[in-house]
Design a protein around this motif. Structure first.
Motif, short mmCIF file in Angstrom:
data_model
loop_
_atom_site.label_atom_id
_atom_site.label_comp_id
_atom_site.label_asym_id
_atom_site.label_seq_id
_atom_site.Cartn_x
_atom_site.Cartn_y
_atom_site.Cartn_z
N ASP A 1 0.83 -1.21 0.00
CA ASP A 1 0.00 0.00 0.00
C ASP A 1 0.86 1.26 0.00
O ASP A 1 0.46 2.32 0.45
N ASP B 1 -3.01 5.18 4.54
CA ASP B 1 -4.36 4.67 4.23
C ASP B 1 -5.05 4.31 5.54
O ASP B 1 -4.58 3.42 6.26
N GLU B 2 -6.15 4.98 5.84
CA GLU B 2 -6.82 4.78 7.14
C GLU B 2 -7.30 3.35 7.31
O GLU B 2 -7.19 2.77 8.40
N ALA B 3 -7.85 2.76 6.25
CA ALA B 3 -8.36 1.38 6.33
C ALA B 3 -7.21 0.40 6.57
O ALA B 3 -7.32 -0.51 7.40
N ALA C 1 -5.95 0.66 10.17
CA ALA C 1 -6.84 -0.01 11.13
C ALA C 1 -6.70 -1.53 11.03
O ALA C 1 -6.72 -2.24 12.04
N GLN C 2 -6.52 -2.03 9.82
CA GLN C 2 -6.43 -3.47 9.59
C GLN C 2 -5.12 -4.06 10.09
O GLN C 2 -5.08 -5.17 10.64
#
Length: 511
Positions: free
Chosen positions: A206, A287-289, A292-293
């Motif tokens: 990412d 990347d916020e997602a 969190a993941q």
């Protein structure tokens, strides 16, 4: 630190004592003073985070460049010759060097103005990055931190001058060496060791860069990496707060010791900082997602859409370090900032006093008045830097790069060539001043201040990041190194007798 200031105050009576420690400072103290002035919180928090994120572990090349070019070669090539020539000429500042080397008061005045104008934003940028670190560790307000740091710096610099600054730099340098070694060990160990961490870094998908480049030897963007290496390494050769360390050193033996010590210091501090920053993406994500993941920290973007790079290293430290080490790191960053800050304000105040105020005072100024004026100006510069830092400007980090580019672009070539060659002319020095400052200021108006958005869009299509003030600074230095001998080749040295006598006296001094 205050105790050292009081101790050195008793031994500080003349301008030479206050500005250069009586030209009697040893190799160990000078080497640490050089290294701690070189590396501040801007490097540890700002640059390590930004370039580690952009280039991965190849950012460690910046640290290696700082050690080899910015430290070892600077000492080997400039150290002895600078000490001999400035002592022979009786020069205490960079503008005094230009006046006495090229027999020109005009060069002294203009170079003093350049120093004053471009060291102020650099001074303010030293505070950059401290706010997030102190907030993360202790919930201490940013304003309280920088005011306390400025007051403490003011006390020992105003009391003891260069010698107090140099001794405190030695203590602060030891803290920096121990702290960075511990941080690098913890950051890598937290991810399973070096080979495991490198594997994880290459596997991140990412990143917006090709896989297996962030863990490669030259990284995803070697061309722009070279620009960073040039500015942050070669730039020290033309920065007044750096080369003035050579004015103060005691003798040739001290220079030999200092060369080795400053190189080792830079390998550990700069190499360690940039290597640590290279693992930033293992601890954070834009990347916020994904953040969190994976459990990584979300790296936010500012109003201009750019990542807030100053948040990367604090996020790493929060996740990787035990609480007791976070306290040591806070002291490390504070030490790095104070040592650089003290060097900058001493350089600014001495330049303004010796090169601008003293010549303008009718009847001159005696030694006591000069030292008193420098002490007052140190307090004024620190107040000004605090005021700027308390009103954060989005361009402060950018202005730090602009400061380096303008100062080194203007001064590096005429300073270095002037040490060794009789053939460098005043016209060549003026040309270097104009191109160095001109390139960086024009670049600032076009890109950093956004006055010409179409130019910014056009530059974005080029492989070399022309919008980067770092690359602009590197170009300014290279242009200076080319134009000074070029202009000197078709202009004449008018006062040949003066230059011949100066070099002859320096030859006798060199023995």
């Amino acid at each position: 630190m205050i105790g050292i200031g009081v101790y050195c105050h008793k031994k500080t009576s003349s301008v030479s004592d206050f500005v250069l420690g009586g030209r009697s400072v040893g190799g160990w103290i000078t080497a640490f003073a050089y290294g701690t002035s070189y590396f501040s919180a801007v490097v540890f928090i700002g640059y390590a985070g930004q370039f580690g994120w952009s280039y991965g572990v190849s950012a460690a090349w910046i640290g290696i460049g700082n050690a080899v070019i910015g430290s070892m070669l600077a000492w080997m090539i400039l150290g002895r010759r600078t000490r001999i020539m400035t002592k022979q000429m009786g020069a205490s500042t960079m503008p005094e060097y230009f006046e006495k080397r090229y027999n020109s008061k005009g060069l002294k005045v203009v170079s003093a103005v350049i120093v004053f104008l471009f060291l102020i934003p650099y001074t303010a940028s030293v505070y950059n990055g401290l706010s997030r670190l102190f907030g993360m560790a202790f919930n201490i307000p940013y304003s309280a931190c920088i005011i306390g740091m400025a007051v403490l710096t003011a006390v020992y610099v105003i009391l003891g001058g260069y010698k107090a600054t140099a001794i405190n730099d030695f203590i602060q340098g030891i803290i920096m060496l121990a702290g960075i070694s511990a941080v690098v060990f913890c950051v890598i160990s937290k991810k399973g060791g070096l080979s495991s961490a490198l594997g994880q870094l290459g596997a991140i998908s990412d990143t917006g860069v090709p896989e297996n480049t962030l863990n490669s030897l030259f990284g995803p963007d070697p061309i722009n990496l070279i620009g960073v290496v040039i500015l942050t390494s070669l730039g020290t050769w033309g920065l007044p707060q750096m080369v003035q360390k050579f004015y103060a050193i005691k003798d040739d033996q001290a220079i030999k010791r200092g060369t080795i010590i400053s190189t080792i210091f830079a390998v550990v501090v700069a190499g360690g900082s940039y290597l640590m920053g290279g693992f930033g993406r293992l601890y954070g994500s834009a990347d916020e997602a994904v953040a969190a993941q994976t459990g990584r920290t979300f790296i936010e973007r500012g109003a201009n859409g750019k990542l807030i790079y100053d948040s990367i290293v604090p996020a790493m430290l929060h996740d990787a370090l035990p609480e007791v080490l976070i306290g040591i790191v806070v002291v490390l960053v504070l030490s790095a900032s104070m040592s650089t800050l003290s060097s900058l304000v001493l350089t600014s105040s001495s330049t303004l006093t010796i090169d601008l105020i003293k010549p303008a005072v009718k009847g001159g100024m005696d030694e006591k008045k000069q030292v008193l004026t420098m002490r007052i100006l140190i307090a004024a510069f620190l107040v000004l830097s605090v005021v700027i830092a308390l009103n954060p400007n989005t361009y402060i980090t950018t202005l730090m790069s602009i400061s380096w580019g303008a100062l080194a672009g203007a001064f590096l070539a005429p300073f270095m060539y002037g040490l060794f060659s009789k053939k460098i002319t005043k016209a060549a020095v003026w040309t270097s001043f104009i191109t160095g400052v001109g390139i960086t200021v024009i670049h600032m108006f076009i890109f950093s201040l956004g006055f010409f958005p179409e130019a910014t869009k056009a530059a974005a299509s080029l492989k070399l990041n022309m919008a980067s003030p770092i690359n602009a600074g590197a170009i300014a230095m290279i242009v200076g190194l080319i134009v000074v001998p070029l202009v000197s080749s078709f202009t004449k040295v008018k006062d040949t007798e003066y230059v011949d006598r100066l070099f002859e006296e320096c030859g006798k001094e060199a023995g």
